[in-house]
Scaffold this motif. Structure first.
Motif, short mmCIF file in Angstrom:
data_model
loop_
_atom_site.label_atom_id
_atom_site.label_comp_id
_atom_site.label_asym_id
_atom_site.label_seq_id
_atom_site.Cartn_x
_atom_site.Cartn_y
_atom_site.Cartn_z
N ALA A 85 0.82 -1.21 0.00
CA ALA A 85 0.00 0.00 0.00
C ALA A 85 0.85 1.26 0.00
CB ALA A 85 -0.93 0.00 1.22
N SER A 86 2.03 1.21 0.62
CA SER A 86 2.87 2.41 0.66
C SER A 86 4.32 2.00 0.91
CB SER A 86 2.39 3.38 1.75
OG SER A 86 2.49 2.78 3.04
N VAL A 87 5.23 2.87 0.45
CA VAL A 87 6.67 2.66 0.63
C VAL A 87 7.26 3.97 1.11
CG1 VAL A 87 8.83 2.06 -0.52
CG2 VAL A 87 6.70 0.99 -1.26
N TRP A 88 8.17 3.91 2.08
CA TRP A 88 8.84 5.12 2.51
C TRP A 88 10.36 4.93 2.45
CZ3 TRP A 88 5.74 2.07 5.52
CH2 TRP A 88 6.32 1.37 6.59
N ASN A 89 11.05 6.01 2.14
CA ASN A 89 12.52 6.06 2.07
C ASN A 89 13.11 5.19 0.97
OD1 ASN A 89 12.18 7.66 4.24
ND2 ASN A 89 13.14 6.31 5.73
N GLY A 90 12.37 4.96 -0.09
CA GLY A 90 12.88 4.23 -1.24
C GLY A 90 12.01 4.50 -2.44
N VAL A 104 12.90 -1.91 -5.15
CA VAL A 104 13.09 -0.66 -4.40
C VAL A 104 14.54 -0.23 -4.55
CG1 VAL A 104 12.83 0.50 -2.19
CG2 VAL A 104 11.33 -1.42 -2.76
N LYS A 105 14.74 1.01 -4.97
CA LYS A 105 16.08 1.58 -5.12
C LYS A 105 16.27 2.69 -4.10
CE LYS A 105 16.15 0.65 -10.10
NZ LYS A 105 17.22 -0.36 -10.12
N SER A 106 17.52 2.90 -3.71
CA SER A 106 17.83 3.97 -2.77
C SER A 106 17.43 5.32 -3.36
CB SER A 106 19.33 3.96 -2.44
OG SER A 106 20.10 3.96 -3.64
N ASP A 107 16.92 6.21 -2.50
CA ASP A 107 16.51 7.53 -2.96
C ASP A 107 17.22 8.65 -2.20
OD1 ASP A 107 15.32 7.39 -0.50
OD2 ASP A 107 13.27 7.77 -1.20
N GLY A 108 18.33 8.30 -1.55
CA GLY A 108 19.12 9.31 -0.86
C GLY A 108 18.63 9.64 0.53
N LYS A 109 17.66 8.89 1.04
CA LYS A 109 17.08 9.19 2.36
C LYS A 109 17.59 8.25 3.46
CE LYS A 109 12.85 11.15 0.41
NZ LYS A 109 11.39 11.00 0.27
N GLY A 110 18.66 7.53 3.18
CA GLY A 110 19.21 6.68 4.22
C GLY A 110 19.39 5.26 3.74
N ASN A 111 19.73 4.40 4.69
CA ASN A 111 20.03 3.02 4.34
C ASN A 111 18.92 2.06 4.73
OD1 ASN A 111 20.39 3.21 7.11
ND2 ASN A 111 21.98 1.62 7.17
N ALA A 112 17.75 2.58 5.07
CA ALA A 112 16.63 1.72 5.44
C ALA A 112 15.37 2.21 4.75
CB ALA A 112 16.43 1.72 6.95
N PHE A 113 14.58 1.27 4.28
CA PHE A 113 13.28 1.62 3.74
C PHE A 113 12.24 0.71 4.37
CE2 PHE A 113 14.54 -1.83 0.93
CZ PHE A 113 13.36 -2.52 0.68
N ALA A 164 15.87 8.48 9.24
CA ALA A 164 15.26 8.51 7.92
C ALA A 164 14.59 9.84 7.66
CB ALA A 164 14.24 7.39 7.78
N ALA A 165 14.53 10.21 6.38
CA ALA A 165 13.92 11.49 6.01
C ALA A 165 12.40 11.43 6.06
CB ALA A 165 14.38 11.90 4.62
N SER A 166 11.85 10.24 5.91
CA SER A 166 10.41 10.08 5.93
C SER A 166 10.06 8.93 6.86
CB SER A 166 9.86 9.79 4.53
OG SER A 166 10.22 10.81 3.64
#
Length: 580
Positions: A85-90, A104-113, A164-166
């Motif tokens: 339903a939703s994904v955060w930090n990726g 899921v690819k990294s989006d610059g918001k850290g090492n965890a999604f 994380a950024a989000s």
């Protein structure tokens, strides 16, 4: 042994993931046990640790932590009928036969999604990590080795790491009223537009900017239709307006439609009352259309689409010319390639008349010379043709609705047209005009072009019936809910609605990194606190509303993870723009 334990020069034997290992992973995830995946990547050892998160009755959270690479790609396999339903930090994309493979690819918001998964009736299955890799490409599943952590985490976190950024939803996601499905796509949008005057003077530069510009108080039209006079000395009339349209708008297309050939080339020797083009003048007519395109290009105006004929199935007392479907096919087949630096359209029939277009679509040469299928909306719905055109879709020819004019809410001189709060005018705008735009989009058509953009019953006033010349009218604000936000190149995407949302007529689109929903509520009741489910965590949501009392007015939105909550007033049209 893990990668860090290998002696220099040692290569780990390739091991294939077995069904037993996959089943074991699913069970461990269900129990909330951490699972580590390691592989030999160019940047060194990369590992993924999967941790079960908060669980609700119909959904659950999962967090994946990646170590050993700043740029990473993780592939997750879901078990049907479960859906993410939703994904955060990726940055997530979906594949597989039913969208059940998430990359899921990294989006610059850290090492965890993290991600939230809807059970959809299967409360036991858990996602399986099939690949964990450094860089932008997934690793082959055969090169992935697994090591299972021996202890479960002390407590299953309910949110992503604090760095994380989000973050995931802080409250349980609500049941969705509208769920957007980006995995299922339909037509690509070419635009929404209107015509300059076919006879008489063109729009002023200021009026053109109001109609095609995308700023405050502007309507965002992306298609401008113009006529091709049979007299070449009249071609200059619209040059300034068309140049201004190209300069003032974004990706504005020009559609040029002829009403008639020169009188001497026709069987009735007249510009008016129909009459056919004599077959021995077919090549002259092709040259005439090509000369128009060449002239406009010399004036700095690119003509994107040239129609062969406006309403070939109608012979009124004004400029007109008749064609049958077979005659159109013959002309396009034998002469179409002579009309250069543009794309051809057939046939702009009165009511999307398949008899005019099927012959061309069924002829390979004629079909190859044709870029677009066009038709008008007069009687189309009654005739049962306000729907997908199967033959055009089969041959991947975009369908444009290129003319509609309906203004029966008041008399031609009534000042009701200038009154933005007039009930009859608003009802007609919503129930006839906006409804047919929505139906055209649902039918898979790529464009909707209204009649004159400047008229007392249209988008901007012409100084009659109490209107102010150049001032935006209520119908213009309503049309802008599509034109200004759903842009050329956007793609319509699928959605589902709950019972609560069933009164709403909704189409959804994606483009420019955004999801746009145009929501038409023609019912007499508001739909309050409607929950819109996006495929990824939402970072921004803007809602714009036009009603009898509002003109493209901003409305409040509430964001919770991948959900946006809005209220849709009765008898209104709104556009929700979501940024993930």
């Amino acid at each position: 042994m893990t990668t860090s334990e290998r002696p220099a020069g040692h290569r780990h034997p390739r091991r294939r993931r077995t069904a037993a290992v996959a089943a074991g992973i699913a069970g461990l995830l269900a129990a909330g046990v951490g699972i580590a995946y390691t592989q030999n990547a160019d940047a060194g050892a990369v590992s993924c640790t999967v941790t079960a998160g908060q669980v609700w009755g119909d959904r659950y959270n999962t967090t994946v932590t990646v170590d050993g690479a700043k740029s990473w790609t993780v592939v997750v396999a879901m078990t049907a009928p479960q859906k993410v339903a939703s994904v955060w930090n990726g940055a997530a994309t979906w594949g597989g036969g039913s969208g059940d493979i998430m990359t899921v690819k990294s989006d610059g918001k850290g090492n965890a999604f993290g991600f939230t998964t809807m059970n959809n009736g299967n409360g036991t299955a858990r996602p399986k990590i099939t690949s964990c890799a450094g860089g932008s490409s997934p690793a082959a599943s055969a090169s992935v080795t697994t090591a299972v952590a021996t202890t479960a985490p002390a407590a299953a976190p309910s949110a992503a790491p604090a760095t994380a950024a989000s973050t995931p939803p802080t409250t349980a996601p609500a049941a969705a009223d509208i769920t957007v499905n980006t995995a299922t796509t339909f037509q690509t949008i070419d635009g929404f537009g209107a015509a300059v005057p076919i006879w008489g003077t063109g729009w002023s530069t200021a009026e053109t900017r109001t109609l095609v510009g995308a700023g405050a108080g502007q309507l965002g039209l992306s298609i401008v239709r113009t006529g091709i006079s049979p007299v070449s000395s009249e071609w200059a009339t619209q040059v300034n307006a068309l140049k201004a349209a190209k300069a003032s708008g974004s990706n504005v297309k020009i559609l040029a439609s002829p009403w008639t050939a020169p009188a001497a080339w026709k069987t009735n020797n007249s510009r008016t009352n129909g009459g056919k083009l004599k077959s021995d003048y077919y090549d002259d007519y092709a040259g005439h259309l090509n000369d128009y395109v060449t002239y406009m290009k010399s004036q700095g105006v690119t003509i994107d689409v040239v129609s062969i004929q406006n309403e070939p199935d109608w012979k009124p007392e004004y400029d007109s010319m008749e064609w049958t479907g077979d005659e159109l096919r013959t002309f396009v087949r034998d002469q179409g390639s002579k009309i250069k630096n543009t794309k051809l359209m057939i046939a702009e029939g009165v009511n999307m008349n398949y008899g005019l277009t099927d012959p061309t679509l069924n002829d390979a040469t004629a079909r190859d010379n044709t870029g677009y299928i066009g038709g008008h909306l007069y009687g189309t719905e009654v005739s049962g043709r306000l729907k997908a055109y199967a033959l055009a879709d089969q041959y991947k020819k975009p369908v444009w609705m290129t003319e509609y004019n309906f203004h029966e809410a008041a008399g031609d001189t009534s000042t009701a047209w200038a009154d933005g709060g007039n009930q009859a005018v608003w009802d007609e705008t919503l129930d006839e005009v906006m409804r047919t735009v929505n139906k055209s989009m649902e039918s898979g058509w790529s464009a909707y072009v209204w009649w004159y953009g400047k008229r007392y019953y249209s988008f901007i006033g012409d100084g009659t019936a109490g209107t102010t010349s150049g001032a935006v009218l209520k119908r213009g604000y309503a049309f802008a809910q599509y034109a200004k936000y759903v842009r050329p190149g956007d793609q319509r995407i699928a959605l589902t609605k709950s019972t609560k949302a069933s009164p709403l007529e909704v189409t959804a689109y994606r483009g420019d990194g955004k999801i746009k929903l145009v929501i038409l509520n023609r019912s007499g009741s508001a739909v309050t606190n409607a929950v819109i489910q996006a495929p990824q965590t939402v970072t921004k949501a803007e809602d714009h509303l036009t009603s009898k009392t509002a003109n493209e007015a901003s409305q409040p939105t509430s964001i919770n993870g991948a959900q946006v909550t809005v209220s849709i007033p009765a008898r209104s049209i709104s556009t929700l723009v979501i940024t993930a």
